[in-house]
Scaffold this motif. Structure first.
Motif, PDB file in Angstrom:
ATOM      1  N   GLU A 102       0.814  -1.216   0.000  1.00 15.44           N
ATOM      2  CA  GLU A 102       0.000   0.000   0.000  1.00 15.44           C
ATOM      3  C   GLU A 102       0.845   1.263   0.000  1.00 15.44           C
ATOM      4  N   VAL A 103       2.016   1.205   0.614  1.00 16.67           N
ATOM      5  CA  VAL A 103       2.874   2.392   0.666  1.00 16.67           C
ATOM      6  C   VAL A 103       3.964   2.357  -0.398  1.00 16.67           C
ATOM      7  N   GLY A 104       3.892   1.377  -1.314  1.00 20.21           N
ATOM      8  CA  GLY A 104       4.755   1.419  -2.472  1.00 20.21           C
ATOM      9  C   GLY A 104       5.887   0.421  -2.558  1.00 20.21           C
ATOM     10  N   LYS A 138       8.416   3.729   3.610  1.00 21.95           N
ATOM     11  CA  LYS A 138       8.178   5.175   3.620  1.00 21.95           C
ATOM     12  C   LYS A 138       9.489   5.952   3.629  1.00 21.95           C
ATOM     13  N   TYR A 181      11.292   5.844   0.244  1.00 27.78           N
ATOM     14  CA  TYR A 181      10.765   6.799  -0.739  1.00 27.78           C
ATOM     15  C   TYR A 181      11.135   8.234  -0.387  1.00 27.78           C
ATOM     16  N   LYS A 198      12.926  10.678  -2.905  1.00 32.55           N
ATOM     17  CA  LYS A 198      12.284  11.960  -3.234  1.00 32.55           C
ATOM     18  C   LYS A 198      13.195  13.123  -2.911  1.00 32.55           C
ATOM     19  N   ARG A 233       6.965   9.541  -5.322  1.00 31.15           N
ATOM     20  CA  ARG A 233       5.706   8.858  -5.083  1.00 31.15           C
ATOM     21  C   ARG A 233       4.960   9.636  -4.015  1.00 31.15           C
ATOM     22  N   GLY A 234       3.776  10.097  -4.357  1.00 28.45           N
ATOM     23  CA  GLY A 234       2.995  10.822  -3.383  1.00 28.45           C
ATOM     24  C   GLY A 234       3.409  12.278  -3.261  1.00 28.45           C
ATOM     25  N   HIS A 236      -2.998   8.884   1.051  1.00 27.74           N
ATOM     26  CA  HIS A 236      -3.561   8.049  -0.017  1.00 27.74           C
ATOM     27  C   HIS A 236      -3.146   8.504  -1.413  1.00 27.74           C
ATOM     28  N   THR A 270      -0.838   8.902  -4.406  1.00 31.43           N
ATOM     29  CA  THR A 270       0.386   8.284  -4.921  1.00 31.43           C
ATOM     30  C   THR A 270       0.993   9.083  -6.071  1.00 31.43           C
ATOM     31  N   THR A 271       0.223   9.997  -6.644  1.00 31.73           N
ATOM     32  CA  THR A 271       0.710  10.822  -7.742  1.00 31.73           C
ATOM     33  C   THR A 271       1.811  11.761  -7.246  1.00 31.73           C
ATOM     34  N   ASP A 287      -3.006  12.777 -13.208  1.00 31.73           N
ATOM     35  CA  ASP A 287      -3.283  11.401 -13.615  1.00 31.73           C
ATOM     36  C   ASP A 287      -3.992  11.366 -14.961  1.00 31.73           C
TER      37      ASP A 287
END
Length: 377
Positions: A55-57, A251, A254, A258, A265-266, A295, A297-298, A363
């Motif tokens: 769920e978190v990638g 988390k 990422y 980032k 992500r997100g 929630h 993810t973009t 998106d």
């Protein structure tokens, strides 16, 4: 040529392998991995933890297979999740054979611990037959006796030599679908070993600072070590090793990527630490926004600054910006341009709405571009 050459990262050229459906190395995105801490023999608990990591990638998840009960449960685990599963094998080569047959996408082994070359050959044959890749896992805490005698202590040269010896064991069986790690809990040792290995081979490298510590200390330690390597262009997959929930490892992974602009992500939040000038409670607002926007993810950016000292400047660099003002009224920036004001009591809900709207727009634009590319083929 980039207008910001000081931000460029020239990634090391490595060959590409597949870990299940995930490409590793070459020009593939740097994969984020984690490892379960449930009993693998408890398939239901392990599946539940892996799904939370998904769920978190999480791109790839490793599970330990120390016994027959674990490899027996592996078939159920593989069917119950979406990400490729790496089976961690140390001393018992038969666990590797069982894991490959059970559907593991990759076998994490230390060839020197498996035993004879004949046993390594069996592992390789099982990997070939089942489409598995392999990760050679070298660790400063378990270096071979002859290397410790040669070098006196764990050192970068010893880790690299160990990796090269293990690589040869697989190469002698004409097997090249592998990645390598040379982990250490000492940041300087790990970084030096990875840099040394990167110079002498083109296989993909899995990065990690092993036994990094708890959530806070381990995050800092891993960020320093992995950040140094990634900035130098070294690394194809990463795992942040924390004495914490594996979800937190993903988390943090990422966040590291980032922060370096390597993979997004997100929502990337830029926020100030707050001070007496703040026009609203920055700390509480950021905490709430991060929870409310988990929630998304973009990839997009949001700046949350408490006053006008740095607020407008940061807002110019983000998709959406919020800068604290006086009398409970705060400035909102869209795509770096001053757009409107919002009152304190409506602020959080309003920012969440703007982020969700922006994510939907991005998106939709991405989907349209992909459809146009397909139509043009």
């Amino acid at each position: 040529m980039s207008v910001r050459p000081w931000r460029d990262i020239s990634r090391r050229k490595s060959r590409q392998i597949m870990v299940g459906k995930v490409p590793v190395g070459g020009d593939a995105p740097i994969a984020v991995q984690t490892m379960t801490n449930t009993l693998t023999s408890d398939a239901a608990a392990t599946i539940a933890q892996i799904l939370r990591c998904e769920e978190v990638g999480a791109d790839i998840v490793r599970v330990s297979c120390p016994d027959v009960e674990s490899t027996a449960a592996l078939r159920t685990i593989v069917r119950g999740v979406n990400v490729p599963i790496v089976a961690d094998i140390h001393f018992h080569y038969k666990r590797g054979l069982e894991a490959a047959d059970a559907g593991a996408a990759c076998l994490r082994i230390n060839p020197g611990n498996i035993g004879s070359q004949a046993r390594v050959k069996e592992i390789v044959n099982a990997a070939k037959a089942n489409g598995c890749s392999i990760r050679i896992g070298v660790n400063a805490g378990s270096l071979e006796k002859h290397l410790l005698e040669k070098y006196g202590e764990p050192c970068p040269e010893a880790l690299v030599e160990s990796a090269l010896e293990h690589m040869k064991m697989l190469q002698d069986e004409d097997f090249h679908e592998f990645k390598i790690s040379v982990k250490a809990s000492d940041v300087f040792l790990a970084v030096a070993a990875y840099n040394g290995l990167a110079e002498v081979c083109d296989y993909p490298l899995h990065l990690g600072i092993t036994e990094a510590g708890g959530l806070q200390g381990g995050t800092v330690k891993s960020s320093i070590g992995l950040g140094m390597l990634l900035w130098a262009g070294v690394g194809d997959t990463i795992r942040v090793s924390l004495s914490a929930d594996p979800v937190e490892e993903v988390k943090v992974g990422y966040h590291i990527l980032k922060s370096l602009g390597i993979r997004a992500r997100g929502v990337r939040v830029v926020s100030c630490p707050s001070c007496a000038r703040q026009g609203f409670d920055v700390v509480k607002t950021v905490e709430t926004l991060e929870t409310r926007l988990a929630h998304i993810t973009t990839p997009l950016s949001l700046s949350v600054l408490g006053c006008v000292v740095n607020g407008p400047g940061e807002a110019r660099e983000t998709d959406i910006g919020l800068t604290g003002g006086g009398n409970g009224r705060h400035m909102v920036f869209l795509s770096g341009i001053t757009d409107h004001v919002i009152e304190s009591e409506k602020m959080v809900d309003h920012i969440v709405m703007l982020v969700e709207k922006k994510a939907a727009e991005l998106d939709a634009a991405k989907a349209a571009a992909e459809a146009a590319a397909i139509a043009a083929e």
